[in-house]
Design an enzyme around this catalytic site. Structure first.
Site, short mmCIF file in Angstrom:
data_model
loop_
_atom_site.label_atom_id
_atom_site.label_comp_id
_atom_site.label_asym_id
_atom_site.label_seq_id
_atom_site.Cartn_x
_atom_site.Cartn_y
_atom_site.Cartn_z
N LYS A 21 0.83 -1.21 0.00
CA LYS A 21 0.00 0.00 0.00
C LYS A 21 0.87 1.26 0.00
CE LYS A 21 -1.88 -1.17 3.95
NZ LYS A 21 -1.10 -2.39 4.24
N ARG A 96 -9.24 0.78 9.55
CA ARG A 96 -8.76 -0.57 9.82
C ARG A 96 -9.71 -1.35 10.70
NH1 ARG A 96 -2.98 0.46 9.14
NH2 ARG A 96 -1.78 -1.37 9.73
N ARG A 134 11.96 -5.63 4.66
CA ARG A 134 11.75 -4.19 4.38
C ARG A 134 12.77 -3.33 5.14
NH1 ARG A 134 6.00 -1.77 5.29
NH2 ARG A 134 6.22 -2.88 7.27
N ARG A 167 11.84 -1.25 10.65
CA ARG A 167 10.77 -0.86 11.56
C ARG A 167 10.70 -1.81 12.75
NH1 ARG A 167 5.51 0.44 7.91
NH2 ARG A 167 4.56 -0.76 9.61
N ARG A 178 0.50 -8.76 13.83
CA ARG A 178 -0.13 -7.83 12.89
C ARG A 178 -1.00 -8.58 11.88
NH1 ARG A 178 4.90 -5.08 10.55
NH2 ARG A 178 3.48 -3.84 9.30
P1 AP5 Z 1 4.96 -1.57 1.80
O1 AP5 Z 1 4.59 -0.76 0.60
O2 AP5 Z 1 5.73 -0.90 2.88
O3 AP5 Z 1 3.67 -2.30 2.39
P2 AP5 Z 1 2.43 -1.74 3.19
O4 AP5 Z 1 1.21 -2.41 2.65
O5 AP5 Z 1 2.44 -0.25 3.20
O6 AP5 Z 1 2.74 -2.34 4.60
P3 AP5 Z 1 2.76 -1.73 6.07
O7 AP5 Z 1 3.48 -2.74 6.92
O8 AP5 Z 1 3.30 -0.33 6.09
O9 AP5 Z 1 1.28 -1.68 6.38
P4 AP5 Z 1 0.67 -1.72 7.75
O10 AP5 Z 1 -0.70 -1.48 7.31
O11 AP5 Z 1 0.85 -2.88 8.61
O12 AP5 Z 1 1.51 -0.61 8.57
P5 AP5 Z 1 1.17 0.88 8.94
O13 AP5 Z 1 2.40 1.65 8.81
O14 AP5 Z 1 -0.08 1.33 8.29
O15 AP5 Z 1 5.77 -2.85 1.26
C1 AP5 Z 1 6.31 -3.79 2.17
C2 AP5 Z 1 7.62 -4.35 1.59
O16 AP5 Z 1 7.33 -5.08 0.41
C3 AP5 Z 1 8.64 -3.27 1.19
O17 AP5 Z 1 9.93 -3.71 1.50
C4 AP5 Z 1 8.46 -3.15 -0.34
O18 AP5 Z 1 9.67 -2.77 -0.98
C5 AP5 Z 1 8.04 -4.56 -0.72
N1 AP5 Z 1 7.09 -4.56 -1.84
C6 AP5 Z 1 6.09 -3.67 -2.07
N2 AP5 Z 1 5.42 -4.01 -3.19
C7 AP5 Z 1 6.01 -5.15 -3.65
C8 AP5 Z 1 5.75 -5.99 -4.78
N3 AP5 Z 1 4.75 -5.72 -5.65
N4 AP5 Z 1 6.52 -7.09 -4.94
C9 AP5 Z 1 7.52 -7.37 -4.06
N5 AP5 Z 1 7.83 -6.60 -2.98
C10 AP5 Z 1 7.07 -5.51 -2.78
O19 AP5 Z 1 0.78 0.71 10.50
C11 AP5 Z 1 1.75 0.42 11.48
C12 AP5 Z 1 1.08 0.37 12.86
O20 AP5 Z 1 0.50 1.66 13.17
C13 AP5 Z 1 -0.09 -0.61 12.99
O21 AP5 Z 1 0.34 -1.92 13.27
C14 AP5 Z 1 -0.87 0.02 14.15
O22 AP5 Z 1 -0.25 -0.23 15.39
C15 AP5 Z 1 -0.74 1.50 13.87
N6 AP5 Z 1 -1.82 1.98 13.00
C16 AP5 Z 1 -1.69 2.51 11.74
N7 AP5 Z 1 -2.90 2.83 11.25
C17 AP5 Z 1 -3.81 2.50 12.19
C18 AP5 Z 1 -5.22 2.56 12.26
N8 AP5 Z 1 -5.95 3.03 11.24
N9 AP5 Z 1 -5.84 2.12 13.39
C19 AP5 Z 1 -5.13 1.67 14.44
N10 AP5 Z 1 -3.79 1.56 14.44
C20 AP5 Z 1 -3.13 1.97 13.32
#
Ligand code: AP5
Length: 220
Positions: A21, A96, A134, A167, A178
């Site tokens: 994403k 979420r 990552r 991270r 997660r």
């Molecule tokens: P990446 O693009 O970073 O993936 P992502 O989907 O953004 O994954 P996240 O881990 O950031 O999502 P998340 O939803 O768990 O974390 P968030 O920061 O929102 O890609 C991942 C890896 O894959 C990279 O190395 C990339 O290079 C590689 N890649 C990408 N595309 C690829 C492809 N096509 N092929 C191969 N490799 C690829 O949330 C973190 C924490 O914050 C949560 O756990 C929670 O505690 C809190 N939080 C955030 N939002 C909320 C909410 N709305 N409510 C409550 N808590 C929240």
């Protein structure tokens, strides 16, 4: 610099941790001049700044749990009200939970309503490798991967030369939690948005460039 494109979307990127994403949101937001609203990035900035909100959020994040709805909803409402997010935006990582989705519906009405929800579909086995490998730039936030998207120097960002970090929630214990939280609390949003006829499914288990081209078509 990505090629400029015209898009007036107000959309949610939905998918499991590691589905890509953030990678895609950064690229499409740059190309189409959309506001990229990533709740994960906003929370990590609060943690780095040592704010009250950051202190409150850190324990949940490191454990792989969701930060409480009331904290997140207030943060997103304030962000969406800012001038750069009036017309078009991508919400990355929000909502979420069903409670968050209902709160979003209440704050977006008429001309500000959601245009799309894009579901990034990736099998769980692929997600674990993506998260474990990552690396993120501590300076510009660029997202890399030790195998899929390596930098020229292992510890430095190719885009800005900043230090790369792993991270704290990309450790194996937190990754498992997660994914479990995603299955129980976030996956029910697929039915929620399908029922409202805004859900579009993207096969995100392909090369990033292929995913990007498909995403642009779905966002038209
Ligand atoms: P990446 O693009 O970073 O993936 P992502 O989907 O953004 O994954 P996240 O881990 O950031 O999502 P998340 O939803 O768990 O974390 P968030 O920061 O929102 O890609 C991942 C890896 O894959 C990279 O190395 C990339 O290079 C590689 N890649 C990408 N595309 C690829 C492809 N096509 N092929 C191969 N490799 C690829 O949330 C973190 C924490 O914050 C949560 O756990 C929670 O505690 C809190 N939080 C955030 N939002 C909320 C909410 N709305 N409510 C409550 N808590 C929240």
């Amino acid at each position: 610099m990505p090629m400029a494109i015209a898009l007036q979307a107000r959309c949610v990127f939905l998918g499991a941790p590691g589905a890509g994403k953030g990678t895609q949101a950064k690229q499409v937001a740059d190309a189409a001049a959309l506001a990229h609203i990533s709740t994960g990035d906003m929370l990590r900035q609060e943690v780095a700044a040592g704010s009250e909100l950051g202190k409150q959020a850190k324990g949940y994040m490191d454990a792989g749990k969701l930060v409480p709805d009331e904290v997140i909803i207030g943060m997103v409402r304030a962000r969406i009200a800012q001038p750069d997010a009036k017309a078009a935006w991508i919400l990355d990582g929000f909502p979420r939970t069903i409670t968050q989705a209902e709160a979003l519906d209440r704050s977006l009405t008429g001309e500000s309503a959601l245009t799309h929800v894009i579901y990034f579909a990736v099998p769980e086995a692929a997600l674990i490798g993506r998260l474990a490998g990552r690396r993120t730039c501590s300076q510009c936030g660029a997202i890399w991967h030790v195998e899929n998207k390596p930098t020229k120097r292992a510890d430095k960002c190719d885009a800005c030369g900043g230090d790369l970090v792993q991270r704290s929630d990309d450790r194996p214990e937190a990754i498992g939690k997660r994914l479990e939280v995603y299955r129980s609390q976030t996956a029910p949003l697929l039915a929620y948005y399908r029922d409202r006829s805004v859900l579009r499914e993207l096969d995100a288990n392909r090369a990033p460039e292929v995913v990007y081209q498909e995403l642009l078509k779905l966002m038209q």
